[in-house]
Write an enzyme that holds these catalytic residues in place. Sequence first.
Site, mmCIF file in Angstrom:
data_model
loop_
_atom_site.group_PDB
_atom_site.id
_atom_site.type_symbol
_atom_site.label_atom_id
_atom_site.label_comp_id
_atom_site.label_asym_id
_atom_site.label_seq_id
_atom_site.Cartn_x
_atom_site.Cartn_y
_atom_site.Cartn_z
ATOM 1 N N ARG A 1 -10.982 2.208 9.069
ATOM 2 C CA ARG A 1 -9.872 0.501 9.253
ATOM 3 C C ARG A 1 -10.845 -0.069 9.712
ATOM 4 O O ARG A 1 -11.363 -0.955 9.776
ATOM 5 C CB ARG A 1 -8.702 0.682 10.267
ATOM 6 C CG ARG A 1 -7.953 0.436 8.672
ATOM 7 C CD ARG A 1 -6.324 0.476 10.622
ATOM 8 N NE ARG A 1 -4.489 -0.503 10.323
ATOM 9 C CZ ARG A 1 -3.954 0.791 9.758
ATOM 10 N NH1 ARG A 1 -4.240 1.947 9.184
ATOM 11 N NH2 ARG A 1 -2.716 0.284 9.975
ATOM 12 N N ARG B 1 -1.717 -9.113 13.014
ATOM 13 C CA ARG B 1 -2.133 -7.997 12.310
ATOM 14 C C ARG B 1 -3.097 -7.746 11.270
ATOM 15 O O ARG B 1 -4.030 -7.649 10.981
ATOM 16 C CB ARG B 1 -0.709 -6.843 11.749
ATOM 17 C CG ARG B 1 0.149 -6.125 12.707
ATOM 18 C CD ARG B 1 1.638 -5.880 12.521
ATOM 19 N NE ARG B 1 1.401 -5.136 11.571
ATOM 20 C CZ ARG B 1 2.475 -5.102 10.560
ATOM 21 N NH1 ARG B 1 3.644 -5.289 10.425
ATOM 22 N NH2 ARG B 1 2.475 -4.151 9.286
ATOM 23 N N ARG C 1 13.051 -6.639 11.743
ATOM 24 C CA ARG C 1 11.764 -5.962 12.666
ATOM 25 C C ARG C 1 11.314 -6.665 13.134
ATOM 26 O O ARG C 1 10.679 -7.407 12.906
ATOM 27 C CB ARG C 1 10.812 -5.142 11.935
ATOM 28 C CG ARG C 1 12.430 -3.733 11.067
ATOM 29 C CD ARG C 1 11.408 -3.127 9.907
ATOM 30 N NE ARG C 1 10.130 -2.633 10.209
ATOM 31 C CZ ARG C 1 9.236 -2.987 9.776
ATOM 32 N NH1 ARG C 1 9.658 -1.756 8.394
ATOM 33 N NH2 ARG C 1 8.013 -2.367 9.737
ATOM 34 N N ARG D 1 11.838 -10.819 5.152
ATOM 35 C CA ARG D 1 12.840 -9.433 5.182
ATOM 36 C C ARG D 1 12.981 -9.800 6.393
ATOM 37 O O ARG D 1 13.742 -9.704 7.114
ATOM 38 C CB ARG D 1 11.472 -8.188 5.478
ATOM 39 C CG ARG D 1 11.225 -6.929 4.681
ATOM 40 C CD ARG D 1 11.226 -5.715 4.413
ATOM 41 N NE ARG D 1 9.611 -5.934 5.609
ATOM 42 C CZ ARG D 1 8.733 -5.145 5.119
ATOM 43 N NH1 ARG D 1 8.460 -4.629 3.832
ATOM 44 N NH2 ARG D 1 7.485 -4.662 5.901
ATOM 45 N N LYS E 1 0.386 -1.245 0.291
ATOM 46 C CA LYS E 1 0.001 0.131 -0.099
ATOM 47 C C LYS E 1 0.569 1.283 -0.154
ATOM 48 O O LYS E 1 0.607 2.016 -0.700
ATOM 49 C CB LYS E 1 -0.866 -0.305 0.924
ATOM 50 C CG LYS E 1 -2.300 -0.298 0.997
ATOM 51 C CD LYS E 1 -2.793 -0.133 2.583
ATOM 52 C CE LYS E 1 -1.967 -1.050 3.707
ATOM 53 N NZ LYS E 1 -2.267 -0.024 5.284
HETATM 54 P P1 AMP Z 1 0.234 2.114 9.672
HETATM 55 O O1 AMP Z 1 1.467 3.546 9.978
HETATM 56 O O2 AMP Z 1 -1.104 2.255 8.669
HETATM 57 O O3 AMP Z 1 0.675 0.874 9.206
HETATM 58 O O4 AMP Z 1 -0.270 2.628 10.847
HETATM 59 C C1 AMP Z 1 0.407 2.609 12.223
HETATM 60 C C2 AMP Z 1 -0.781 1.904 13.653
HETATM 61 O O5 AMP Z 1 -1.166 2.726 13.949
HETATM 62 C C3 AMP Z 1 -1.210 0.428 13.595
HETATM 63 O O6 AMP Z 1 -0.456 -1.020 13.694
HETATM 64 C C4 AMP Z 1 -2.269 0.854 14.222
HETATM 65 O O7 AMP Z 1 -2.721 0.396 15.491
HETATM 66 C C5 AMP Z 1 -2.540 2.770 13.822
HETATM 67 N N1 AMP Z 1 -3.390 2.665 13.499
HETATM 68 C C6 AMP Z 1 -3.077 3.178 11.975
HETATM 69 N N2 AMP Z 1 -4.623 3.391 11.285
HETATM 70 C C7 AMP Z 1 -5.268 3.634 11.982
HETATM 71 C C8 AMP Z 1 -7.106 3.527 11.891
HETATM 72 N N3 AMP Z 1 -7.479 3.817 10.936
HETATM 73 N N4 AMP Z 1 -7.559 3.025 13.290
HETATM 74 C C9 AMP Z 1 -7.179 2.300 14.196
HETATM 75 N N5 AMP Z 1 -5.405 2.464 14.077
HETATM 76 C C10 AMP Z 1 -4.831 2.881 13.616
#
Ligand code: AMP
Length: 216
Positions: free
Chosen positions: A88, A171, A160, A127, A13
């Site tokens: 999400r 996840r 990581r 990775r 993404k």
């Molecule tokens: P990302 O960089 O999009 O992978 O986000 C990192 C972390 O932030 C995720 O694993 C969630 O814990 C939290 N997060 C990001 N966006 C959201 C969202 N829209 N709703 C809930 N948690 C979020």
Amino acid sequence: MKLLIMGPPGAGKGTQSEKIIEDYNLISISTGDMFRESYRKQESLGLLAMEFIRDGLLVSDEITNEIIRRRLFAKNAEKDFLLDGYPRTLNQAYDLDNILEIMDSKLDAAIKILLDDEVIIGRMSGRRVCSICGATFHIQHKPSKKDKICDQCGGVLYQREDDKEESVLNRLSIYHEKTKPLVAYYKERNILFEVNGNQAFDDVYQEVKAVIEAVR
Ligand code: AMP
């Protein structure tokens, strides 16, 4: 144009988003980035959000809706944007619709990158990242010349924490549970477009581009 890109963790993404933003001159709105930024500034929202993120959980809808409202009702909100990592959950999708309605706007497309769990697990758990320069390798698809040593700077490669299989599985299960209902929601509204994520980056991007051109 207001777009949303979604898909499981590890589906590419982030890299697709970078290219879309560049080619179509969109603003990127990523809740993940916003939480990290807010945490860096030691703001109360960021500090609260980090408690969920550290535990591998989704941040609560309440906190997420609050940070997105602040962002969308503030600077650049009238411009075209690409939402990345938000919404999400269904609750977040409802809130987004309310915000857009107030702005007299709407979402043009929800682009979903499709990729099977087994492929994601293979991609992520293989990775390796350089501890010095951050270069990435893959034990099968892009191995370093010397075992566990970075080709570019000689640094030691490591895995990581969030690429470890257990974390990836966690996840993915959160993704399936919380995010899948969004697919039905956007499908019902005829703005869901699915692209095949199991191909080379450029080929995925060609499919993404075709969607954007169709809704533009
Ligand atoms: P990302 O960089 O999009 O992978 O986000 C990192 C972390 O932030 C995720 O694993 C969630 O814990 C939290 N997060 C990001 N966006 C959201 C969202 N829209 N709703 C809930 N948690 C979020």
